[in-house]
Scaffold this active site. Sequence first.
Site: not given
Ligand code: SAM
Length: 217
Positions: A64
């Site tokens: 993000s």
């Molecule tokens: N917090 C992260 C960082 O500091 O880099 C950025 C997060 S990224 C915007 C969103 C993440 O959520 C992705 O890696 C995606 O694979 C994960 N995601 C999506 N659905 C999910 C779920 N049901 N459970 C866990 N992770 C999930």
Amino acid sequence: MDTNPRAYERSRMVELQIRSRGISNPRILAAMRDIPRHLFIPPPYNTSAYEDAPLPIGNGQTISQPYIVALMTELLDPRPGDRVLEIGAGSGYQAAILSMLVQHVTTIERIPAVADLARANLAELGFNNVSVIVGDGTQGYPEDAPYDGIMITAATPEIPQPLIDQLADGGRLVAPVGGREIQELITLARKGDSMERSSHGGVRFVPLIGEFGWGNT
Ligand code: SAM
């Protein structure tokens, strides 16, 4: 030898992108000044690590925008003794920021290869109060519940009920809630049996894929 690579860029990022937009919690500003964001981003995008933007981390996922990381962290109101759950480990950067501010962070990632990236990044920098779990974060992680803070870093149509159930009394939850393309940043604060909900402006996140998110597609 440069013992603190890119510290000047980080300091500029904090002043121009974060403090100037109203984030004032000194512990959060210090954590964002300390943690080398460029080490959480694979090449070639790591060269842009201190720009005012989200960036690709592989597998169609993103780290993000620094300001959004700071804003969500400030809304979570992290305290030193807290136990926090993050949904969407991604690169591990948000978990690293949280780990400097609370006692323990559990972070869940759906994609095993992305969880490996988060684990490797956190281990290389010596963060040892973070557990990276592979799974569907929409179900939370009852093993470590209840949590003083829960942060969802992917877009959800509504706040998954299991996460509400795993929030401690006095706990805070932050999440982007809305459509697949655009969402509103929402906070929930549990006070006994009641929940206070408030809204903090528009954001754009990748979708939360899982049973209590956008389904498994
Ligand atoms: N917090 C992260 C960082 O500091 O880099 C950025 C997060 S990224 C915007 C969103 C993440 O959520 C992705 O890696 C995606 O694979 C994960 N995601 C999506 N659905 C999910 C779920 N049901 N459970 C866990 N992770 C999930």
